[in-house]
Motif scaffolding. Structure first.
Motif, mmCIF file in Angstrom:
data_model
loop_
_atom_site.group_PDB
_atom_site.id
_atom_site.type_symbol
_atom_site.label_atom_id
_atom_site.label_comp_id
_atom_site.label_asym_id
_atom_site.label_seq_id
_atom_site.Cartn_x
_atom_site.Cartn_y
_atom_site.Cartn_z
ATOM 1 N N ALA A 243 50.971 35.002 5.086
ATOM 2 C CA ALA A 243 50.502 34.377 6.320
ATOM 3 C C ALA A 243 51.579 33.420 6.818
ATOM 4 O O ALA A 243 51.975 32.498 6.097
ATOM 5 C CB ALA A 243 49.197 33.633 6.076
ATOM 6 N N ILE A 244 52.060 33.669 8.021
ATOM 7 C CA ILE A 244 53.129 32.852 8.597
ATOM 8 C C ILE A 244 52.537 31.909 9.641
ATOM 9 O O ILE A 244 51.835 32.341 10.559
ATOM 10 C CB ILE A 244 54.215 33.729 9.261
ATOM 11 N N LYS A 245 52.856 30.645 9.496
ATOM 12 C CA LYS A 245 52.333 29.641 10.421
ATOM 13 C C LYS A 245 53.092 29.688 11.738
ATOM 14 O O LYS A 245 54.326 29.834 11.766
ATOM 15 C CB LYS A 245 52.459 28.251 9.796
ATOM 16 N N SER A 246 52.361 29.562 12.833
ATOM 17 C CA SER A 246 52.991 29.575 14.153
ATOM 18 C C SER A 246 53.821 28.319 14.358
ATOM 19 O O SER A 246 53.624 27.301 13.692
ATOM 20 C CB SER A 246 51.932 29.679 15.252
ATOM 21 N N THR A 247 54.767 28.407 15.279
ATOM 22 C CA THR A 247 55.661 27.279 15.550
ATOM 23 C C THR A 247 54.895 26.024 15.950
ATOM 24 O O THR A 247 55.236 24.908 15.538
ATOM 25 C CB THR A 247 56.649 27.649 16.670
ATOM 26 N N ASP A 248 53.844 26.196 16.740
ATOM 27 C CA ASP A 248 53.084 25.030 17.187
ATOM 28 C C ASP A 248 52.011 24.598 16.180
ATOM 29 O O ASP A 248 51.292 23.619 16.411
ATOM 30 C CB ASP A 248 52.441 25.295 18.545
ATOM 31 N N GLY A 249 51.902 25.349 15.052
ATOM 32 C CA GLY A 249 50.958 24.970 14.004
ATOM 33 C C GLY A 249 49.509 25.264 14.302
ATOM 34 O O GLY A 249 48.616 24.855 13.560
ATOM 35 N N SER A 250 49.244 26.009 15.369
ATOM 36 C CA SER A 250 47.854 26.234 15.780
ATOM 37 C C SER A 250 47.180 27.377 15.023
ATOM 38 O O SER A 250 45.947 27.447 14.977
ATOM 39 C CB SER A 250 47.790 26.525 17.278
ATOM 40 N N HIS A 251 47.975 28.278 14.440
ATOM 41 C CA HIS A 251 47.390 29.432 13.770
ATOM 42 C C HIS A 251 48.379 30.028 12.762
ATOM 43 O O HIS A 251 49.540 29.626 12.692
ATOM 44 C CB HIS A 251 46.983 30.497 14.787
ATOM 45 N N TYR A 252 47.877 30.994 11.994
ATOM 46 C CA TYR A 252 48.690 31.758 11.044
ATOM 47 C C TYR A 252 48.556 33.232 11.407
ATOM 48 O O TYR A 252 47.509 33.672 11.899
ATOM 49 C CB TYR A 252 48.213 31.556 9.610
ATOM 50 N N ILE A 253 49.604 34.006 11.129
ATOM 51 C CA ILE A 253 49.547 35.457 11.304
ATOM 52 C C ILE A 253 49.565 36.094 9.915
ATOM 53 O O ILE A 253 50.529 35.954 9.161
ATOM 54 C CB ILE A 253 50.725 35.983 12.142
ATOM 55 N N LEU A 254 48.485 36.794 9.599
ATOM 56 C CA LEU A 254 48.298 37.378 8.274
ATOM 57 C C LEU A 254 48.595 38.869 8.284
ATOM 58 O O LEU A 254 48.111 39.608 9.131
ATOM 59 C CB LEU A 254 46.851 37.142 7.817
ATOM 60 N N ASN A 255 49.382 39.292 7.282
ATOM 61 C CA ASN A 255 49.629 40.718 7.055
ATOM 62 C C ASN A 255 49.540 40.997 5.555
ATOM 63 O O ASN A 255 50.006 40.200 4.738
ATOM 64 C CB ASN A 255 51.017 41.124 7.564
ATOM 65 N N GLY A 256 48.947 42.147 5.233
ATOM 66 C CA GLY A 256 48.836 42.517 3.826
ATOM 67 C C GLY A 256 47.632 43.403 3.595
ATOM 68 O O GLY A 256 46.995 43.891 4.538
ATOM 69 N N GLU B 221 31.825 40.527 7.166
ATOM 70 C CA GLU B 221 32.248 39.975 8.452
ATOM 71 C C GLU B 221 33.038 38.678 8.245
ATOM 72 O O GLU B 221 33.805 38.262 9.106
ATOM 73 C CB GLU B 221 31.027 39.698 9.336
ATOM 74 N N ILE B 222 32.814 38.047 7.099
ATOM 75 C CA ILE B 222 33.477 36.778 6.764
ATOM 76 C C ILE B 222 34.105 36.927 5.380
ATOM 77 O O ILE B 222 33.434 37.353 4.443
ATOM 78 C CB ILE B 222 32.479 35.610 6.794
ATOM 79 N N MET B 223 35.379 36.594 5.256
ATOM 80 C CA MET B 223 36.109 36.819 4.013
ATOM 81 C C MET B 223 36.883 35.572 3.591
ATOM 82 O O MET B 223 37.439 34.866 4.428
ATOM 83 C CB MET B 223 37.088 37.981 4.168
ATOM 84 N N THR B 224 36.923 35.343 2.280
ATOM 85 C CA THR B 224 37.832 34.357 1.715
ATOM 86 C C THR B 224 39.068 35.128 1.272
ATOM 87 O O THR B 224 38.997 35.939 0.342
ATOM 88 C CB THR B 224 37.200 33.634 0.519
ATOM 89 N N VAL B 225 40.181 34.920 1.965
ATOM 90 C CA VAL B 225 41.390 35.719 1.765
ATOM 91 C C VAL B 225 42.514 34.836 1.233
ATOM 92 O O VAL B 225 42.707 33.705 1.695
ATOM 93 C CB VAL B 225 41.834 36.387 3.081
ATOM 94 N N PHE B 226 43.281 35.381 0.283
ATOM 95 C CA PHE B 226 44.383 34.647 -0.333
ATOM 96 C C PHE B 226 45.716 35.308 0.033
ATOM 97 O O PHE B 226 45.863 36.532 -0.089
ATOM 98 C CB PHE B 226 44.205 34.604 -1.850
ATOM 99 N N ALA B 227 46.650 34.488 0.479
ATOM 100 C CA ALA B 227 47.949 35.004 0.909
ATOM 101 C C ALA B 227 49.033 33.965 0.638
ATOM 102 O O ALA B 227 48.762 32.762 0.523
ATOM 103 C CB ALA B 227 47.914 35.344 2.397
ATOM 104 N N GLN B 228 50.265 34.452 0.524
ATOM 105 C CA GLN B 228 51.409 33.559 0.345
ATOM 106 C C GLN B 228 51.764 32.925 1.693
ATOM 107 O O GLN B 228 51.822 33.606 2.716
ATOM 108 C CB GLN B 228 52.613 34.345 -0.180
ATOM 109 N N VAL B 229 52.008 31.637 1.662
ATOM 110 C CA VAL B 229 52.438 30.905 2.856
ATOM 111 C C VAL B 229 53.747 30.186 2.552
ATOM 112 O O VAL B 229 53.824 29.454 1.562
ATOM 113 C CB VAL B 229 51.376 29.876 3.304
ATOM 114 N N PRO B 230 54.798 30.408 3.341
ATOM 115 C CA PRO B 230 56.050 29.672 3.128
ATOM 116 C C PRO B 230 55.827 28.180 3.410
ATOM 117 O O PRO B 230 55.388 27.805 4.501
ATOM 118 C CB PRO B 230 57.015 30.285 4.144
#
Length: 616
Positions: free
Chosen positions: A195-208, A220-229
């Motif tokens: 998950a990469i954080k947006s430049t303005d810090g408002s959101h993350y983009i998740l792939n995986g 419909e609702i998930m607790t998801v774990f991802a690597q964040v730099p």
């Protein structure tokens, strides 16, 4: 001089994190002294606060509320749910699911003001015990939703997150826990989703992607774990750290594969889940950046007692079917319950169910009274319950003979359902290492403290005197600690067996630390036997406590419980002595070396090494 190893140096990274997390949580309580019976056992010390007396945390109002829910739950399984149909169709039909939602079964521990039933852990244990008695597939659907699916929101969610999501997960929105990936099963630190954080810090983009996700196709609702730099503010270095998020399918980019074709728990929905450029609002961060590992482990630790409770129900069902058959089936002129072989099977089946249930309610009771030191006991509960339930079901099938092998009896389905419990939510193999290494680390910290004390004896006379006294009494066998005053008089001899096991355990752990130092992390043959000794010792304490409470309160089954506690303590203490002896004798260590070589030989050739007797 006692040599204290820096054990963490060689522990595999993710397992090291689990052990470290459990030990460090002690420091957050203002004291480094754990109240855990099992943790202190590794020091050869008796800590009985969480064992005696047997917990009974329900007040009259809580008991009344629970009783109001038990009948509807049992009625649902008698009149609505059909486990054979669920298994055959590999799904739970909509009407059955609706009935569960109407019962409030999907929100048992959610506060009432947020739409749930607001029950505590002990009340939850009783209800899932009923579920386990009837249908483990349904149990996994419910458990994946609340025991782990949205549990992170309950434990770590902000007030805003709880207010937004908890009413939804109690009123129709299924939840899922999304951790496992092809590259990481027990090794949770090897997550590759990012998950990469947006430049303005408002959101993350998740792939995986994730695999084997219970409720994956429904959630419909998930607790998801991802690597964040994450950039270290001191060093300026950027490193990936596991982070937890609340993800909605409605965010877009969330899809899933078809339901997996499984051995058991067929009606629970299990799928792969894919995330492609999923935009997650920053406010859906769960527990803070880089805290995902802690979040995941706390969720799993918190929910393991429920598995023990559910499986105690499953065992009770198996025992009932086996008993009904045994008292009716006539062979060689007598019903088979008159034969010693069948009597031993039924007795041992009942003993294992009793212990599993005792441990599950002891852990839930401790949690409800505010304990934070229950992680090893919860792990023991899961390991013991899953292995005992498999054995009990297998023996039930054996008692029924050919009838047990038939689908109509229902036991073959239960056996298939049970097999997964030794694997998921922490494999039993990893949990045994977790128990052993966490306890050893705790024991090692005490030895390190003593080491420092001896460098400045004048300032540490109290600690040194206490330790010298403890060691002296252990050596000469006088004034040894006792729990005789905590148990019913008829269990005094059994209590002595438990105490001796604790003392022996501590002595062996210290010898192991001195002998192997940091190399103990690579001695899994030894660690597994230490874990088994810990399991046997803790279960002894649990049944001593419960049976004593029953005898003191004149419970109708008290004399029966007394018999089971006495037999268990006799046999368990013998196993403890055997396992502790095995980790130190040259003969057994040589066996471990040879077993390791045998395994390497097999791996070298990709299977069985020896040829067929005919030369093929």
């Amino acid at each position: 001089m006692i040599r204290v190893p820096k054990i963490f140096a060689l522990v595999p990274k993710s397992l090291r994190k689990i052990v470290d997390l459990n030990v460090r949580c002690l420091a957050t309580q203002g004291s480094k002294e754990s109240q855990s019976f099992t943790m202190n056992m590794f020091r050869g010390q008796l800590q009985t606060n969480q064992v005696f007396p047997y917990p009974k945390p329900l007040n009259e109002e809580q008991e009344e509320i629970l009783n109001m829910l038990v009948d509807p739950m049992e009625t649902f399984f008698k009149e609505v749910n059909n486990p054979f149909k669920n298994d055959e169709n590999a799904s739970i039909d909509k009407d059955t699911l609706k009935s569960l939602w109407d019962l409030g079964a999907f929100g048992i521990q959610v506060p009432q003001d947020l739409g749930g039933l607001g029950l505590n852990n002990t009340q939850y244990a009783r209800l899932v015990e009923i579920v386990g008695y009837n249908d483990l597939g349904v149990g996994i659907t419910l458990g994946a939703h609340q025991s782990i699916g949205f549990k992170g929101i309950l434990l770590f969610g902000t007030p805003e997150q709880k207010k937004k999501y908890l009413p939804r997960v109690t009123s129709g929105s299924v939840a899922a826990f999304c951790l496992t990936e092809p590259s990481c099963g027990s090794d949770a630190g090897a997550v590759r989703s990012k998950a990469i954080k947006s430049t303005d810090g408002s959101h993350y983009i998740l792939n995986g992607s994730k695999i084997w996700i219970s409720n994956g196709g429904l959630a419909e609702i998930m607790t998801v774990f991802a690597q964040v730099p994450i950039k270290d503010p001191i060093t300026g270095e950027t490193k990936d750290k596991v982070t937890a998020f609340i993800v909605e399918r409605a965010f877009g980019g969330v899809t899933n594969g078809p339901p997996e074709n499984k051995m058991g728990i067929k009606c629970s929905n299990t799928t792969e889940v894919y995330y492609e450029d999923v935009k997650i609002p920053a406010e859906n961060l769960l527990g803070g950046e880089g805290q995902g590992f802690k979040v995941a482990m706390q969720i799993l630790n918190n929910g393991r007692f429920g598995m023990g409770a559910a499986l105690s129900g499953t065992m009770q069902s198996c025992i009932k079917k086996a008993t009904e058959h045994a008292v009716q089936r006539v062979q060689f002129g007598r019903t088979i319950n008159n034969y010693g072989t069948i009597q031993e099977k039924l007795a041992r089946m009942s003993m294992l169910q009793y212990i599993t249930q005792s441990v599950a309610y002891m852990v839930s009771g401790n949690m409800d009274t505010g304990s934070q030191d229950y992680h090893l006991e919860a792990a023991i509960s899961k390991v013991f319950a899953s292995e005992s339930a498999w054995w009990v079901c297998d023996e039930a099938i054996q008692i029924l003979g050919g009838m047990g092998f038939m689908k109509a009896t229902g036991l073959e389905r239960v056996l298939r359902d049970l097999r997964i419990f030794r694997i998921f939510e922490g494999t039993n193999d990893i949990l045994r290492l977790f128990i052993a290494l966490t306890g050893i680390q705790y024991a090692g910290s005490h030895l390190k403290e003593l080491q420092k004390a001896f460098k400045n004896p004048t300032a540490n006379l109290g600690l040194i005197a206490e330790e010298v006294s403890r060691r002296a009494t252990r050596v000469i066998g006088l004034n040894s600690p006792s729990i005789a005053h905590l148990v019913h008089p008829s269990l005094a001899d059994s209590a002595d067996l438990c105490v001796k096991s604790v003392e022996s355990f501590g002595s062996v752990i210290e010898s192991i630390l001195v002998k192997y130092g940091k190399g103990i992390v690579d001695e899994q043959f030894i660690l597994n036997r230490l874990a088994q000794a810990a399991i046997d010792t803790y279960t002894m304490a649990a049944v001593l406590s419960r049976a004593s409470a029953s005898l003191t309160n004149n419970v109708s089954s008290a004399e029966h419980e007394l018999l089971m506690a006495q037999v268990w303590c006799t046999e368990a203490s013998s196993r403890v002595a055997e396992n502790l002896k095995a980790v130190g004798t040259t003969k057994n260590l040589d066996v471990y070396t040879k077993l390791s070589k045998i395994s390497r030989n097999i791996c070298d050739v990709g299977g069985v090494v020896q040829k067929n007797p005919l030369g093929f």
